[in-house]
Write an enzyme that holds these catalytic residues in place. Structure first.
Site, PDB file in Angstrom:
ATOM      1  N   LYS A 121       0.832  -1.199   0.000  1.00 58.34           N
ATOM      2  CA  LYS A 121       0.000   0.000   0.000  1.00 58.34           C
ATOM      3  C   LYS A 121       0.871   1.255   0.000  1.00 58.34           C
ATOM      4  O   LYS A 121       1.840   1.348   0.754  1.00 58.34           O
ATOM      5  CB  LYS A 121      -0.927  -0.018   1.218  1.00 58.34           C
ATOM      6  N   THR A 155      -8.365   8.707   9.437  1.00 57.45           N
ATOM      7  CA  THR A 155      -7.865   7.537   8.709  1.00 57.45           C
ATOM      8  C   THR A 155      -7.676   6.320   9.616  1.00 57.45           C
ATOM      9  O   THR A 155      -7.078   5.330   9.200  1.00 57.45           O
ATOM     10  CB  THR A 155      -6.524   7.868   8.047  1.00 57.45           C
ATOM     11  N   GLY A 179      -7.920   2.938  11.094  1.00 54.40           N
ATOM     12  CA  GLY A 179      -8.483   1.671  10.655  1.00 54.40           C
ATOM     13  C   GLY A 179      -8.496   1.462   9.154  1.00 54.40           C
ATOM     14  O   GLY A 179      -9.124   0.501   8.677  1.00 54.40           O
ATOM     15  N   THR A 180      -7.813   2.309   8.392  1.00 54.82           N
ATOM     16  CA  THR A 180      -7.842   2.144   6.938  1.00 54.82           C
ATOM     17  C   THR A 180      -7.243   0.808   6.499  1.00 54.82           C
ATOM     18  O   THR A 180      -7.768   0.154   5.593  1.00 54.82           O
ATOM     19  CB  THR A 180      -7.095   3.288   6.231  1.00 54.82           C
ATOM     20  N   GLY A 181      -6.146   0.390   7.137  1.00 57.01           N
ATOM     21  CA  GLY A 181      -5.531  -0.882   6.762  1.00 57.01           C
ATOM     22  C   GLY A 181      -6.428  -2.067   7.063  1.00 57.01           C
ATOM     23  O   GLY A 181      -6.569  -2.981   6.240  1.00 57.01           O
ATOM     24  N   CYS A 182      -7.043  -2.060   8.233  1.00 58.57           N
ATOM     25  CA  CYS A 182      -7.983  -3.130   8.596  1.00 58.57           C
ATOM     26  C   CYS A 182      -9.149  -3.172   7.613  1.00 58.57           C
ATOM     27  O   CYS A 182      -9.574  -4.245   7.166  1.00 58.57           O
ATOM     28  CB  CYS A 182      -8.525  -2.911  10.005  1.00 58.57           C
TER      29      CYS A 182
END
Length: 293
Positions: free
Chosen positions: A176, A224, A226-229
């Site tokens: 990412k 932002t 929790g964007t990865g989760c």
């Protein structure tokens, strides 16, 4: 049916709470196996408490004995013993002839900078869990830790690191690019050449690897958390209904972009309720598609 194996976030923006919200928003039925408790808010993490590994394994065995799982998202594993318990359960599941799609989000560092994975667990995650993953979704700092290199500085280096993660055993790798300074958020998806990775490829590596750059508008928001989760759980729940990882990832990025665009309308934590400088990072709006305006 999608399963999240992850830690808990009391603020609801990340961890199993974010995963279950994402599953539901995208039409999936979500189950959850808890690996750890966090004391956490939009401003940071103050404590992490691992669930004992035998309890993690008991949750998995009990669930797998009864429920047919189509996709699994693995998030925070907290320590080496828990990571080993998850890896062993997945190996046993595959030995029994059951092979759900597995997405590994190697959660190591929160947006706030807090460490969420014990150092001794990093090797277990790399050597035991990553080879079981159909898709691994690190950000640039996490990819660098897994590979033992410096974080990628541009798209070309990110593409090379995606290929290198495939060499460690993951079938597909999504590096990412949110940490890069660019007008767009560009992620790089590496996979077997000619097998689910299509147009827009950034060259080919040795062994026939293909990498495609997946761009999305960079949304100007500090909310932002929790964007990865959210992205990894969206990839997991969408893969069974898409023909390949590239279309599933594209659809997941589209969902996340919408959740980011709607995030500022939420008033969660001090970022939206106190005067003065903002201290934390609020969550994305997982229910943006159905929320009334």
């Amino acid at each position: 049916m999608a399963l999240t194996i992850a830690g808990s976030d009391p603020s609801g923006g990340a961890g199993i709470q974010a995963d279950l919200k994402t599953f539901a928003a995208l039409g999936g039925y979500g189950c959850a196996v808890l690996t750890g408790l966090t004391a956490q808010s939009t401003t940071g993490v103050t404590r992490v408490h691992p669930v004992p590994p035998d309890m993690v394994r008991a949750q998995l065995d009990t669930l797998f004995a009864d429920v047919a799982v189509d996709a699994i998202k693995i998030g925070m594993t907290t320590d080496a013993a828990v990571a080993r318990a998850v890896a062993a359960a997945l190996r046993d599941l595959r030995a029994a002839g059951r092979a759900p799609f597995v997405v590994l989000d190697p959660v190591m560092v929160a947006t706030s900078g807090d460490r969420l994975l014990a150092p001794d667990a990093e090797a277990v995650l790399r050597d035991e869990l990553l080879p079981l993953a159909d898709l691994v979704t690190p950000n640039l700092p996490e990819a660098a830790v897994l590979l033992g290199v410096e974080p990628a500085r541009d798209g070309r280096e990110a593409a090379d690191q995606a290929r290198a993660l495939r060499a460690l055993g993951a079938r597909y790798a999504l590096v990412k690019g949110g940490h890069l300074d660019s007008a767009e958020s560009v992620d790089h998806l590496a996979g077997p050449g000619g097998d689910g990775v299509g147009g827009g490829a950034v060259g080919n590596g040795t062994g026939g690897d293909a990498v495609v750059a997946l761009a999305a508008p960079r949304v100007p928001t500090r909310n932002t958390h929790g964007t990865g989760c959210t992205l990894s759980s969206a990839c997991a729940v969408l893969r069974p209904v898409h023909d390949g990882w590239e279309p599933a990832v594209r659809a997941a990025k589209e969902y996340l972009t919408g959740a980011l665009r709607a995030a500022d309308a939420l008033v969660i934590g001090g970022t939206g309720t106190t005067s003065g400088p903002w201290r934390g990072h609020g969550p994305v709006d997982h229910a943006h598609a159905t929320r009334r305006t």
